[in-house]
Structures are given as C-alpha cells and as structure tokens.
Design an enzyme around this catalytic site. Sequence first.
Site, mmCIF file in Angstrom:
data_model
loop_
_atom_site.group_PDB
_atom_site.id
_atom_site.type_symbol
_atom_site.label_atom_id
_atom_site.label_comp_id
_atom_site.label_asym_id
_atom_site.label_seq_id
_atom_site.Cartn_x
_atom_site.Cartn_y
_atom_site.Cartn_z
ATOM 1 N N SER A 99 -7.036 13.431 -18.263
ATOM 2 C CA SER A 99 -6.081 14.511 -18.463
ATOM 3 C C SER A 99 -6.666 15.614 -19.316
ATOM 4 C CB SER A 99 -4.830 13.989 -19.173
ATOM 5 O OG SER A 99 -4.194 13.044 -18.383
ATOM 6 N N THR A 103 -0.291 17.998 -9.515
ATOM 7 C CA THR A 103 0.361 18.336 -10.777
ATOM 8 C C THR A 103 -0.132 19.721 -11.166
ATOM 9 O OG1 THR A 103 -1.346 17.619 -12.314
ATOM 10 C CG2 THR A 103 0.078 15.913 -11.416
ATOM 11 N N CYS A 104 0.311 20.198 -12.328
ATOM 12 C CA CYS A 104 -0.136 21.540 -12.658
ATOM 13 C C CYS A 104 -1.607 21.569 -13.049
ATOM 14 C CB CYS A 104 0.763 22.209 -13.676
ATOM 15 S SG CYS A 104 1.080 21.272 -15.132
ATOM 16 N N GLY A 159 12.603 28.827 -16.421
ATOM 17 C CA GLY A 159 12.394 27.797 -15.407
ATOM 18 C C GLY A 159 12.832 26.468 -15.986
ATOM 19 N N ALA A 160 13.618 25.743 -15.223
ATOM 20 C CA ALA A 160 14.204 24.522 -15.770
ATOM 21 C C ALA A 160 13.457 23.305 -15.241
ATOM 22 C CB ALA A 160 15.687 24.456 -15.427
ATOM 23 N N GLY A 161 12.181 23.242 -15.486
ATOM 24 C CA GLY A 161 11.397 22.104 -15.001
ATOM 25 C C GLY A 161 11.277 21.011 -16.036
ATOM 26 N N MET A 192 8.574 19.867 -17.387
ATOM 27 C CA MET A 192 7.628 20.296 -18.405
ATOM 28 C C MET A 192 8.304 21.112 -19.504
ATOM 29 S SD MET A 192 4.485 19.739 -18.445
ATOM 30 C CE MET A 192 3.489 20.361 -19.761
ATOM 31 N N ALA A 193 9.180 22.025 -19.073
ATOM 32 C CA ALA A 193 9.874 22.890 -20.018
ATOM 33 C C ALA A 193 10.783 22.061 -20.917
ATOM 34 C CB ALA A 193 10.676 23.938 -19.264
ATOM 35 N N GLN A 204 2.525 12.054 -19.246
ATOM 36 C CA GLN A 204 3.220 12.498 -18.035
ATOM 37 C C GLN A 204 2.517 12.091 -16.745
ATOM 38 O OE1 GLN A 204 3.284 16.639 -18.945
ATOM 39 N NE2 GLN A 204 4.144 16.101 -20.908
#
Lengths: 436, 271
Positions: free
Chosen positions: A111, A51-52, A191-193, A195-196, A118
């Site tokens: 986290s 993950t990020c 960016g169409a992720g 998260m966004a 998430q």
Amino acid sequence: MQADTLLIIGVNHKVAPVEVREKLAHTAGCENPVVAIKTIPGCRECCFLGTCNRVEVICSTSESESTARAIRQHLFAGSGLSEEEVEKYSYLHVGQEAVNHLFRVAASLDSMIIGEPQILGQLKKAYKAAAELSTVGPVLNKFINKSFSVAKRVRTETNIGSSAVSISYAAVQLAKKIFGTLADKRVMLVGAGEMAELAAEHLIAQGIAGVVVANRTLERAINLAQRFNGTAVTLEGLASELENVDILISSTGATGLVLMKDDVKPIMRQRMNRPLFLIDIAVPRDLDPKLNDLDNVYLYDIDNLKDVVEVNKSERNKEADSASRIVDEETIKFQRWLDGMEITPTIVALRQKADELRRSELERTLSQVKDWSPKQIKAIEVLAASITNKMLHHPIAFLKETGTPVEQTLKLDLVRKVFALHPDTNEGHDDDELSS
Amino acid sequence: MALLFQITFVAYLVATGTYVLWFAKQQKEARMAARWMLTVAGVLHTLTLLTRYFEVGHTPISNMHEAVSFFAWSMTWGFLIFRWRYRVKNFGTFVSIGISLLMLVAAIASKEVAPLPPAMQSLWLPVHASIAIMANAFLGMGFCGGIMYLLQEREIKSRRFGIFYERLPSLEALDSLNQHCLSIGFPLLTLGIISGSIWAKQAWGTYWQWDPKETWSLITWFIYAALLHFRFTMGWRRRRAAIMSIIGFSSALFTLWGVTYLLGGIHSYAG
C-alpha cells in the site's frame, strides 16, 4: 493436464503517476471488467481489483504470455498510451511472484501507506463481485481466500496495524503542521464516499469543530452529515461554503474538476488569508492543480500524501520486514499447493498415501500375531493390496476423465481434500475466511 | 576584559554548535546541553558588560562594538526569558545562530574606548540606547521566526519534505511567534524613537531633525506599523507577515549599520 499459471497484471502508485492511473480507473463504465476479461482466450478465471491507488487483474491462465498481453491491451484500451509506455507503467507477475504480490497487497505491504486497513476490504469486495459474476473458480477461490488469511496472520503476528495509518491519518498530520491545533477548524467533505467518511472520523477524533458535507445528491449529503452532526450542501453551494471551512477533502466520482483556481481566489480575500488545506483523494482528480499557486492554499493529492508518510516511515519498516517474512513463508506453502494441482502428482500422492497406510496397518497386525504361517501372511498381504487398489481405482479413473479445465481443477481439489493430500496443514480454515 | 569577551564569544559558538547538533540529530541530551551552554554564555556576557561598564565609566553602548555586543546580549536574554513562558520547537537553533553572527560583528569591530562627547553624557544614553537595541533584539527574533516560517512553508507548499518539515513547528505556531515578537518589539521600537526624540530636544534643542538614523528608524517603524495594521484589517498574516518582518528587520539592521557606515550624520559616532 497442465496446471494453471497465475498472473497478476496491474498498475499501482509505485509504477505509475496519478495522471496515468486516472486513465484506467474504470470510473466511466460501471460494469465490472471481469466479464470482458474472462472472454480473453486462455483466461480461465479472473478477478478485478480497482482502488484509488491501484488496478490489479488477477488471472489464472493456460497460456500466460498471450493472455497477459491481451489483458494489458484491454486495461489500457482508450488510454492513448503507446505500447512502451503501457509496459513502463504496469507490471506483470507470473507464478510464485504473482502469489507473493497478491499476499503483499492483501497484507497492506504494497500500500501507499503501509499497513493501512482499507485494502483488505477492497479486495474482499472485488472477490465477492467476481464470485457473483462466476469469473472465479477453484484456483482463484483458493488463491484469494488464502490471501485473506495471510493478511489476517500478518495483522495478528506483527505490529503493522497499530502503527498503520491511512491516507486520512497522513492528512491529519499535515493539517496539524499547517494549523497547529484543529480544535477550532472546520472540514468540508466533497463527495460522500467511504474514504471521505474515514477521513472525517479521523479529524473528529482530533477534535475538529464542525463538518460540512457537499454532495451531488443532497440526500446522501444529509445522511452523512447527520452522522457527524454536520450540515449538508449541494455541489453548487460548494464555493460559497468555502469561506467557512479550513480543510476540504474531495473524493467525488466526477470525471472533471470540481473546484477551479478562479473559484477560490476571491474567497481567499474574504477569508482574510486564513489558510485553506485542500486534499484531493479522488481519481480522477477533483481539484485544479493550479490551486496550489494561491497564497495560503495548500493542495495535496494522493501522491503528495505519500511523501508525508515517507517521513515517518522508518518506524514501520521493521514491522514490514517481519510481515514480509510471513508473506514469503505463505507464498511457498501456497506454491506447493498449486504445484499439486496437476493430475500426475496427485495420482502419485494418492498411491503413496495408500501404500503407506497399507504397510503400516500390515505391520501393526502382523506384529500382534505370532503363530501365522508364511502362507497365511502372504494371503493377508494380498488382501490388503487388493483392497487399496480397488479403493483407489475409482478416484483415479475419476481424475483421469477428461473435462473442462475448471472441472479438472475442481476435481483435483476435491480428491486432494477427501484424501487429505494437501501439504498445507491449516487447510480447513481458509475457506470460511469470507464469512468473517 | 578582552579575554572575558573572547571567552563569552567562544561560549556562544559552543552553544550554537550544540543547537545545530540538536537540530540535526534531535537528541534530547543535545538540547539540554545547548540550553545550559546558552545560559552560561548569557551569564558570562552579563559579566563582560559589567566589567566594560566599570572600565569605560559609562553605559557601554557608545560605539559599534558595544552596541552590537549589547544587541547580542539582549537577544540572548530576550530568548531565554521568552522561552521560559512560551516555547517554539527548534527556535533556539535559529536565534543562537543570529546571536553568534552578532558576536562575530562585535568581535571584529574596534574595541577602542573613545572619550564620550558632551552631548552623550546624559542619563538618556542608557535609556534610549538600551530600549532601541532591545527593540532590535525582539524584532531580530521575529526575523528568525519569519525565516523559519518561510522554510517550513516552502516544504509544505512544494510537497517535498526535507529536513525542516519534521523539525519546525506548525505554520500557525510560527505565525504566532512572529506576532509575539512584534507585540514586544514594536512598542519598544516606539519607545526608543520617543526617548531619542526627547533626548535630542535636550541635547540639540530640537525633537526631530531628519538625521539619517532618525529617518531610517522611522522607516522601520512604518514597516512594522503597516504590518500590524494590515494584519488586523486585511489579514496580512502568515507568509506575508513573515516576509514583512524580514524586510522590517533588514531595515532595522540598516538603521544600525548602514546608516553609520554609509550615510553618516550626527548619530554616526554611536551604534
């Protein structure tokens, strides 16, 4: 057969700064690294979670030390870090520690933003991917599925979810400190992720005035923009559009920087110094770190956002404590199951179970009839003993048959299930977790 | 009378202490207590000024002690009236520290009553001096707002959150606080300069004679005028506005003290 050892090797926001995490984010090669990791000697089952904020390799192995070393080398291959740095920036959990760690991760206790929802979805996705590539077997199936149910238990029994915030929530708090009200502000998503999208939803809930989506492919941008009643632009149109937005959330998968200081500098003059809040949730980073040097520009990356959350963390700590207790309890339960995954204790448990059954049934029968001779009683006892022994003969022979380690584990699990030998009582519920 | 002043001073110190306590602990009881204390101190201060008025026989803004005391009084009531219409989180802590510092200066300055020179025996004395000092009071609150802005901005910009991030309001709120203080302080400053100029015509026969105090108040006026002008034309807001209001107020303070002690001039007998 020796029971498998569980290993988790990973890097997260606690041990490594974003600069290090970027280097192993596996963004370049899209192939799931589990296939390669599976070929490492000693590695019987594995699953990869990226993950990020974290990279975790969950692995079941016969030789923990050499396998761990090999996996770590694989993870950091091409990062250019020395052996010492690699050790400094990563962690290795073995056995019960590994169990505890994964449960904590799944329950969102590890986290960056404790309680953010998430991570569970990401873990489920990672598991599904590994299952499709058949790199997980009976031990990890059980282990990872169990982590899902632990997470579920934590969520229902503690309040961690209600006060839970995600990165986007932290960003909203900060935006309010900068702008006061968000009612007349506009946000741009680069960016169409996933998260966004989440961040945009949070901001819309705060009454943001408009959404602009910028994406490499205009089509995806348009799709996402439609959901928010916003407009769409391509990445080339990004800089010119900056004049009209106040908050920018960047989460592209680009390997290089998307927005440079020199792109923004002239725009700030056009904006009459209205502040600009830039949020970089991408790894590797999208936004030039030097942007923060500009007046009235506030740049935050993922690590910085952590500090915002740190401020009101104490409220959540109490919930985190009771969640930790649940995790510890479940760890012990799971460890008991894991310990049972060896042949000898399984056979012993099987025999014990049969003996207990035989004895209790005999007692019941014999107490009901009074006029039997000792000879008759003896005959009944022999009958009972030989039935149980004959019944056990094939299952035990089946267990003792040699096979691959994965087959062995499967057999053990099967036998334990058929004869209900598991110490864990809420057994049946775990495995349908994925379908939920 | 000296006793009443000292009681007032102590009341201000207690109010400030309570405000600092509220800032540190953020307990609502402390804030309530601090507000009451400041109001009590303000009332006591009003009584002090009235007694002084009757004692010296003219508006008590004729020497440093009186001017600074009146300055503190204006800031107190300016703040109390301000916050009745418009609230800014933890603003009181900063303003009350400013008031206490002013009271300290007033307490140190000589309280001796000197006979009023003939040029100052005019109705313009209360009008000009009180307007000019009230202008300073609002500009002083803008200064507090500017400091708060810079403290808050530093934490947000450096991304390291200390004691201010949670306690201070949003940057937007602090910027508009600055704007509000300026929108009252600047017209008062203008009126102060105009009234002074009319009085000068009457007392000395000329509207403007480039006396150091006149020059410095004009410099102050230009600093604030520039801030207002560029705010609308070039977007000088937020950080730059905060810095400008700090510079502007420093210049106003220099007009009040620096000129009197360092440069002299015909104004120097007054505050």
